[in-house]
Design a protein around this motif. Structure first.
Motif, PDB file in Angstrom:
ATOM      1  N   HIS A 180       0.955  -0.951   0.073  1.00  0.00           N
ATOM      2  CA  HIS A 180       0.124  -0.023   0.073  1.00  0.00           C
ATOM      3  C   HIS A 180       0.826   0.996  -0.040  1.00  0.00           C
ATOM      4  CE1 HIS A 180      -3.363   2.703   2.343  1.00  0.00           C
ATOM      5  NE2 HIS A 180      -2.994   2.886   1.197  1.00  0.00           N
ATOM      6  N   LEU A 181       0.888   2.000  -0.888  1.00  0.00           N
ATOM      7  CA  LEU A 181       1.381   3.369  -1.096  1.00  0.00           C
ATOM      8  C   LEU A 181       0.704   4.505  -1.230  1.00  0.00           C
ATOM      9  CD1 LEU A 181       3.657   1.852  -4.012  1.00  0.00           C
ATOM     10  CD2 LEU A 181       3.935   1.452  -1.593  1.00  0.00           C
ATOM     11  N   ALA A 182       1.252   5.701  -0.889  1.00  0.00           N
ATOM     12  CA  ALA A 182       0.347   7.104  -0.865  1.00  0.00           C
ATOM     13  C   ALA A 182       1.173   8.021  -1.538  1.00  0.00           C
ATOM     14  CB  ALA A 182      -0.364   7.401   0.374  1.00  0.00           C
ATOM     15  N   PHE A 183       0.683   9.106  -2.259  1.00  0.00           N
ATOM     16  CA  PHE A 183       1.459   9.940  -2.864  1.00  0.00           C
ATOM     17  C   PHE A 183       0.856  11.181  -2.922  1.00  0.00           C
ATOM     18  CE2 PHE A 183       3.269   6.142  -4.525  1.00  0.00           C
ATOM     19  CZ  PHE A 183       4.878   6.595  -4.189  1.00  0.00           C
ATOM     20  N   GLN A 184       1.190  12.225  -2.700  1.00  0.00           N
ATOM     21  CA  GLN A 184       0.618  13.817  -2.814  1.00  0.00           C
ATOM     22  C   GLN A 184       1.194  14.803  -3.708  1.00  0.00           C
ATOM     23  OE1 GLN A 184       1.963  12.373   0.478  1.00  0.00           O
ATOM     24  NE2 GLN A 184      -0.034  11.104   0.592  1.00  0.00           N
ATOM     25  N   HIS A 185       0.037  15.395  -4.434  1.00  0.00           N
ATOM     26  CA  HIS A 185       0.558  16.455  -5.188  1.00  0.00           C
ATOM     27  C   HIS A 185      -0.272  17.746  -4.988  1.00  0.00           C
ATOM     28  CE1 HIS A 185       2.634  13.520  -8.340  1.00  0.00           C
ATOM     29  NE2 HIS A 185       1.749  12.557  -7.694  1.00  0.00           N
ATOM     30  N   ASP A 186      -0.139  18.588  -5.791  1.00  0.00           N
ATOM     31  CA  ASP A 186      -0.759  19.933  -5.519  1.00  0.00           C
ATOM     32  C   ASP A 186      -2.196  19.616  -5.559  1.00  0.00           C
ATOM     33  OD1 ASP A 186       1.714  21.155  -4.782  1.00  0.00           O
ATOM     34  OD2 ASP A 186       2.060  22.164  -6.768  1.00  0.00           O
ATOM     35  N   LEU A 187      -2.449  19.057  -6.818  1.00  0.00           N
ATOM     36  CA  LEU A 187      -4.235  19.258  -7.210  1.00  0.00           C
ATOM     37  C   LEU A 187      -4.754  17.909  -6.908  1.00  0.00           C
ATOM     38  CD1 LEU A 187      -3.750  20.837 -10.748  1.00  0.00           C
ATOM     39  CD2 LEU A 187      -4.219  21.785  -8.626  1.00  0.00           C
ATOM     40  N   ILE A 188      -3.848  16.622  -6.692  1.00  0.00           N
ATOM     41  CA  ILE A 188      -4.552  15.352  -6.448  1.00  0.00           C
ATOM     42  C   ILE A 188      -3.779  14.692  -5.429  1.00  0.00           C
ATOM     43  CG2 ILE A 188      -5.710  15.168  -8.772  1.00  0.00           C
ATOM     44  CD1 ILE A 188      -3.184  12.934  -9.186  1.00  0.00           C
ATOM     45  N   ASP A 189      -4.200  13.606  -4.572  1.00  0.00           N
ATOM     46  CA  ASP A 189      -3.600  12.725  -3.787  1.00  0.00           C
ATOM     47  C   ASP A 189      -3.878  11.477  -4.330  1.00  0.00           C
ATOM     48  OD1 ASP A 189      -2.535  14.732  -2.282  1.00  0.00           O
ATOM     49  OD2 ASP A 189      -4.086  14.573  -0.563  1.00  0.00           O
ATOM     50  N   TRP A 190      -3.182  10.585  -4.272  1.00  0.00           N
ATOM     51  CA  TRP A 190      -3.527   9.129  -4.745  1.00  0.00           C
ATOM     52  C   TRP A 190      -2.843   8.014  -3.970  1.00  0.00           C
ATOM     53  CZ3 TRP A 190       0.764   6.352  -6.899  1.00  0.00           C
ATOM     54  CH2 TRP A 190       1.844   7.065  -7.357  1.00  0.00           C
ATOM     55  N   GLN A 191      -3.421   6.975  -3.913  1.00  0.00           N
ATOM     56  CA  GLN A 191      -2.922   5.746  -3.510  1.00  0.00           C
ATOM     57  C   GLN A 191      -3.082   4.471  -4.563  1.00  0.00           C
ATOM     58  OE1 GLN A 191      -4.653   4.900   0.697  1.00  0.00           O
ATOM     59  NE2 GLN A 191      -6.065   6.375   0.231  1.00  0.00           N
ATOM     60  N   VAL A 192      -2.020   3.556  -4.230  1.00  0.00           N
ATOM     61  CA  VAL A 192      -1.948   2.548  -5.145  1.00  0.00           C
ATOM     62  C   VAL A 192      -1.493   1.364  -4.408  1.00  0.00           C
ATOM     63  CG1 VAL A 192       0.539   3.026  -5.730  1.00  0.00           C
ATOM     64  CG2 VAL A 192      -1.054   1.491  -7.146  1.00  0.00           C
ATOM     65  N   TRP A 193      -2.154   0.080  -4.593  1.00  0.00           N
ATOM     66  CA  TRP A 193      -1.877  -1.105  -3.922  1.00  0.00           C
ATOM     67  C   TRP A 193      -1.265  -2.077  -5.174  1.00  0.00           C
ATOM     68  CZ3 TRP A 193      -5.621   2.098  -2.838  1.00  0.00           C
ATOM     69  CH2 TRP A 193      -5.699   2.255  -1.306  1.00  0.00           C
ATOM     70  N   VAL A 194      -0.011  -2.509  -5.024  1.00  0.00           N
ATOM     71  CA  VAL A 194       0.726  -3.391  -5.808  1.00  0.00           C
ATOM     72  C   VAL A 194       1.058  -4.750  -5.379  1.00  0.00           C
ATOM     73  CG1 VAL A 194       2.984  -3.434  -7.060  1.00  0.00           C
ATOM     74  CG2 VAL A 194       1.935  -1.188  -6.669  1.00  0.00           C
ATOM     75  N   GLU A 195       0.394  -5.712  -6.216  1.00  0.00           N
ATOM     76  CA  GLU A 195       0.562  -7.167  -5.952  1.00  0.00           C
ATOM     77  C   GLU A 195       2.117  -7.539  -5.210  1.00  0.00           C
ATOM     78  OE1 GLU A 195      -0.386 -11.872  -7.235  1.00  0.00           O
ATOM     79  OE2 GLU A 195      -1.175  -9.728  -8.215  1.00  0.00           O
ATOM     80  N   ASP A 196       2.048  -7.979  -4.055  1.00  0.00           N
ATOM     81  CA  ASP A 196       3.183  -8.559  -3.324  1.00  0.00           C
ATOM     82  C   ASP A 196       3.579 -10.110  -3.897  1.00  0.00           C
ATOM     83  OD1 ASP A 196       5.498  -9.119  -1.856  1.00  0.00           O
ATOM     84  OD2 ASP A 196       4.101  -9.666  -0.052  1.00  0.00           O
ATOM     85  N   GLY A 197       4.457 -10.148  -4.922  1.00  0.00           N
ATOM     86  CA  GLY A 197       4.801 -11.617  -5.285  1.00  0.00           C
ATOM     87  C   GLY A 197       5.463 -10.992  -6.849  1.00  0.00           C
ATOM     88  N   LEU A 198       5.624 -12.276  -7.454  1.00  0.00           N
ATOM     89  CA  LEU A 198       6.503 -12.366  -8.840  1.00  0.00           C
ATOM     90  C   LEU A 198       6.004 -11.464  -9.658  1.00  0.00           C
ATOM     91  CD1 LEU A 198       6.799 -16.266  -9.241  1.00  0.00           C
ATOM     92  CD2 LEU A 198       8.463 -14.653  -8.335  1.00  0.00           C
ATOM     93  N   LEU A 199       4.602 -11.334  -9.794  1.00  0.00           N
ATOM     94  CA  LEU A 199       3.999 -10.177 -10.682  1.00  0.00           C
ATOM     95  C   LEU A 199       3.519  -9.028 -10.240  1.00  0.00           C
ATOM     96  CD1 LEU A 199       1.585 -12.609 -13.054  1.00  0.00           C
ATOM     97  CD2 LEU A 199       3.957 -11.974 -13.478  1.00  0.00           C
ATOM     98  N   PRO A 200       4.363  -8.018 -10.189  1.00  0.00           N
ATOM     99  CA  PRO A 200       3.826  -6.743  -9.204  1.00  0.00           C
ATOM    100  C   PRO A 200       2.860  -5.803 -10.138  1.00  0.00           C
ATOM    101  CG  PRO A 200       5.949  -6.377 -10.763  1.00  0.00           C
ATOM    102  CD  PRO A 200       5.526  -7.852 -10.776  1.00  0.00           C
ATOM    103  N   VAL A 201       1.616  -6.405 -10.051  1.00  0.00           N
ATOM    104  CA  VAL A 201       0.697  -5.754 -10.940  1.00  0.00           C
ATOM    105  C   VAL A 201      -0.296  -4.908 -10.060  1.00  0.00           C
ATOM    106  CG1 VAL A 201       0.465  -7.411 -12.816  1.00  0.00           C
ATOM    107  CG2 VAL A 201      -0.852  -7.630 -10.677  1.00  0.00           C
ATOM    108  N   ILE A 202      -0.727  -3.763 -10.595  1.00  0.00           N
ATOM    109  CA  ILE A 202      -1.681  -2.953  -9.780  1.00  0.00           C
ATOM    110  C   ILE A 202      -2.948  -3.739  -9.794  1.00  0.00           C
ATOM    111  CG2 ILE A 202      -2.777  -0.745  -9.858  1.00  0.00           C
ATOM    112  CD1 ILE A 202      -0.554   0.269 -11.336  1.00  0.00           C
ATOM    113  N   ARG A 203      -3.444  -3.663  -8.282  1.00  0.00           N
ATOM    114  CA  ARG A 203      -4.617  -3.988  -7.982  1.00  0.00           C
ATOM    115  C   ARG A 203      -5.767  -3.069  -7.508  1.00  0.00           C
ATOM    116  NH1 ARG A 203      -5.798  -9.037 -10.017  1.00  0.00           N
ATOM    117  NH2 ARG A 203      -3.614 -10.274  -9.710  1.00  0.00           N
ATOM    118  N   LYS A 204      -5.268  -1.911  -7.205  1.00  0.00           N
ATOM    119  CA  LYS A 204      -6.213  -0.922  -6.536  1.00  0.00           C
ATOM    120  C   LYS A 204      -5.576   0.525  -6.969  1.00  0.00           C
ATOM    121  CE  LYS A 204      -9.270   0.473  -3.165  1.00  0.00           C
ATOM    122  NZ  LYS A 204      -9.676   0.115  -1.347  1.00  0.00           N
TER     123      LYS A 204
END
Length: 261
Positions: A180-204
């Motif tokens: 679970h990661l989170a980042f902040q910009h001036d206009l938006i904030d965002w979070q992303v969940w990256v699969e923990d495993g051999l395939l690091p795909v985005i899940r959310k």
């Protein structure tokens, strides 16, 4: 029709917020580092992995906030089916109960099909996905859903451009262990969940648009990632069915896109 499609529910394609319990420990961490190196490393692994794939398919469930004239915050859902074959083909279909809109790109042209309204338009396009995304935006003011994921450099360094970023550890998303990661910009904030495993795909992904009324939130859930099933040519070529009307896609004039029926 002032805009052919302005569904860009992904400006940078990344997102925000965190629960109160998660935010508290992050505050102390931010005093020593604006961008957590571990968060950047995980995002880089996910985007690099996606960039190396010659093809992929994914299903996306979208939940998008809408602030009504009565200042009510209402959430609506839609789905996206995305098929991509590098360097010059993609197909994007959006739907609610029934298919609504589909984009076809075959390396020579982009076809915009509006199933609900019953018309389609075709515009010439460059020979690569990256050039086509840029050209369609500049020439016709057309933006494609999830287009940041289609680029040869997915998300175009959004995490590195953030003012701050945090790593919140491993959580479960639809039964899958994810970072679970989170980042902040001036206009938006965002979070992303990256699969923990051999395939690091985005899940959310979650985005909050901080400058818009009511700070509407966009949520995308990714499922059925597929990097191996062959994608036939017909997926990317549009064959009109009886009853569909053809329209002309008119070039943008003063930041407005119109179509001629």
């Amino acid at each position: 029709m002032k805009k052919l499609l302005k569904d860009k529910f992904i400006m940078f394609l990344f997102f925000v917020g965190a629960t109160a319990l998660l935010v508290q420990p992050a505050l102390a961490k931010d005093k020593t580092s604006d961008l957590d190196p571990q968060a950047l490393k995980i995002v880089d692994r996910a985007t690099s992995f996606l960039a190396k794939q010659n093809q992929f398919s994914v299903s996306v469930e979208i939940w998008n906030d809408f602030v009504s004239a009565e200042n009510r915050n209402v959430q609506f859902a839609k789905t996206i089916e995305l098929n991509l074959r590098r360097p010059d083909q993609f197909r994007i279909q959006t739907a609610t109960i029934q298919p609504e809109k589909t984009f076809f790109y075959n390396g020579k042209s982009v076809t915009y099909l509006d199933q609900r309204a019953g018309f389609f338009g075709i515009a010439p396009a460059p020979a690569t996905i990256d050039k086509t995304i840029a050209a369609m935006g500049k020439k016709y003011d057309i933006s494609f859903p999830l287009d940041d994921m289609l680029l040869s450099t997915p998300f175009d360094g959004s995490a590195e451009k953030a003012r701050s970023g945090q790593y919140y550890g491993v959580e479960m998303v639809s039964g899958i262990r994810c970072h679970h990661l989170a980042f902040q910009h001036d206009l938006i904030d965002w979070q992303v969940w990256v699969e923990d495993g051999l395939l690091p795909v985005i899940r959310k992904i979650v985005i909050i648009h901080k400058t818009e009324q009511g700070s509407p939130q966009f949520t995308a859930m990714f499922d059925k990632w597929d990097f191996s099933t062959a994608l036939p040519d017909y997926l990317f070529n549009f064959e009109p069915s009886p009853g569909y009307r053809k329209i002309n896609i008119i070039e943008t004039v003063q930041d407005k896109t119109s179509v001629q029926k």
